[in-house]
Design an enzyme around this catalytic site. Structure first.
Site, PDB file in Angstrom:
ATOM      1  N   SER A 136       3.245  12.472 -38.452  1.00 55.41           N
ATOM      2  CA  SER A 136       4.301  13.086 -37.646  1.00 55.41           C
ATOM      3  C   SER A 136       5.639  12.637 -38.211  1.00 55.41           C
ATOM      4  O   SER A 136       6.057  11.488 -38.017  1.00 55.41           O
ATOM      5  CB  SER A 136       4.180  12.668 -36.177  1.00 55.41           C
ATOM      6  OG  SER A 136       2.987  13.154 -35.622  1.00 55.41           O
TER       7      SER A 136
ATOM      8  N   LYS B 150       4.999  19.769 -33.528  1.00 56.30           N
ATOM      9  CA  LYS B 150       4.655  18.413 -33.087  1.00 56.30           C
ATOM     10  C   LYS B 150       5.810  17.768 -32.328  1.00 56.30           C
ATOM     11  O   LYS B 150       5.607  17.083 -31.320  1.00 56.30           O
ATOM     12  CB  LYS B 150       4.269  17.541 -34.284  1.00 56.30           C
ATOM     13  CG  LYS B 150       3.950  16.084 -33.924  1.00 56.30           C
ATOM     14  CD  LYS B 150       2.820  15.985 -32.906  1.00 56.30           C
ATOM     15  CE  LYS B 150       2.605  14.558 -32.406  1.00 56.30           C
ATOM     16  NZ  LYS B 150       2.011  13.669 -33.409  1.00 56.30           N
TER      17      LYS B 150
ATOM     18  N   LYS C  16       9.789   6.693 -32.438  1.00 58.99           N
ATOM     19  CA  LYS C  16      10.109   7.274 -33.741  1.00 58.99           C
ATOM     20  C   LYS C  16      10.114   8.794 -33.676  1.00 58.99           C
ATOM     21  O   LYS C  16      11.023   9.457 -34.198  1.00 58.99           O
ATOM     22  CB  LYS C  16       9.093   6.778 -34.779  1.00 58.99           C
ATOM     23  CG  LYS C  16       9.243   7.375 -36.166  1.00 58.99           C
ATOM     24  CD  LYS C  16       8.329   8.574 -36.411  1.00 58.99           C
ATOM     25  CE  LYS C  16       6.869   8.216 -36.337  1.00 58.99           C
ATOM     26  NZ  LYS C  16       6.000   9.389 -36.645  1.00 58.99           N
TER      27      LYS C  16
END
Length: 301
Positions: free
Chosen positions: A99, A174, A242
């Site tokens: 990701s 995502k 993140k």
């Protein structure tokens, strides 16, 4: 059966690679921490660098923590690109299941395409449970033709494999997923904390809500973790934060405001400040509990 390379064998990558071996494919493996004996016992072969993995494999999968990690594995010394250059000259396919930034993903794809190879971004949702059970949701960005080639392999790791668009589209999807999931986790934490502070059993509130419109996978899984105080990963807070950093950076570049996402990111930052980098993301409730001076607790009958 394909010759598949797999770089990154952490909490997600290890079971994913295992499913591919069990599916009959030849797996060439590399991980900074070493390849575990059980994957070798299944038939996986360990290589000392991404370069050697790429040299031997036709499809190379990466499952890494962050954008700089993917860039390093692809382009640094002893990286995948060096292995591609040592190959027979036939086109190979890079499938990044990490990701990472969609903007950087498009740059990586352009560089790989310029070398005559295909690039796929295929980030996943479903956490360690989904990885172990081959039940991941996989969001794919690539051309239609390349997607058809890699789909059977991705289906060994996921229940839902959807092509969203061209390179970068999988990572955009995502990010959208992480926006929804993080907000849902925070909302479940608020609801259960409210119920507990009001003197009502949060376990019974959760049970009741699961029968109505508030029902969700987050309420089912993460709500139970909050009530039972089980904050081992799962999906680590440092990784979810993140992802939200990427979401907010990308949104800023697009001129989009994501106020709820920003709030959740700050709660994750507070978790990090309290030593919670490795906590499961459901532990966001701990910061709300500090604000309320109350810890969620089950009622004993």
């Amino acid at each position: 059966m394909a010759n598949i390379g797999f770089v990154g064998l952490g909490i997600m990558g290890k079971p994913m690679a295992g499913h591919l071996i069990k599916g009959g494919h030849s797996l060439f493996l590399h991980s900074r921490s070493g390849v575990t004996a059980d994957l070798i016992a299944l038939g996986g072969r360990e290589f000392l660098s991404p370069k050697e993995v790429a040299r031997h494999a036709d499809i190379i999968i990466t499952m890494l923590p962050d954008t700089p990690d993917v860039e390093k594995v692809l382009f640094d010394q002893n990286g995948i690109v060096e292995g591609l250059r040592l190959g027979s000259g036939q086109a190979k396919t890079i499938v990044d299941m990490s990701s990472i930034s969609p903007l950087e993903t498009r740059k990586f794809a352009t560089r790989i395409n310029a070398l005559g190879h295909d690039y796929v971004d295929a980030p996943v949702s479903g956490g360690d449970v989904g990885a172990k059970n081959a039940a991941l949701t996989i969001m794919v960005g690539t051309s239609v033709a390349v997607f058809e080639n890699v789909k059977p392999i991705l289906e060994l790791m996921g229940e839902s494999v959807v092509r969203v668009g061209e390179n970068g589209a999988g990572q955009v999807c995502k990010i959208a997923n992480q926006i929804v999931v993080s907000s849902a986790i925070e909302a479940v934490a608020e609801a259960l904390l409210f119920a507990s502070k009001a003197g009502v059993d949060p376990a019974k509130v959760r049970q009741a809500l699961l029968g109505g419109f508030a029902a969700s996978r987050v309420l089912e899984v993460h709500g139970e973790r909050m009530i039972n105080r089980r904050f081992e990963p799962g999906f680590r807070i440092e990784l979810h934060q993140k992802d939200l950093n990427i979401a907010l950076e990308s949104a800023s570049a697009l001129g989009v405001s994501l106020p709820n996402t920003a709030t959740v990111r700050e709660l994750f930052s507070a978790c990090l400040a309290h030593g919670g980098a490795k906590w499961d993301n459901s532990a966001i409730v701990k910061m709300l509990e500090k604000l309320a001076n109350h810890e969620i607790r089950k009622h004993l009958e």
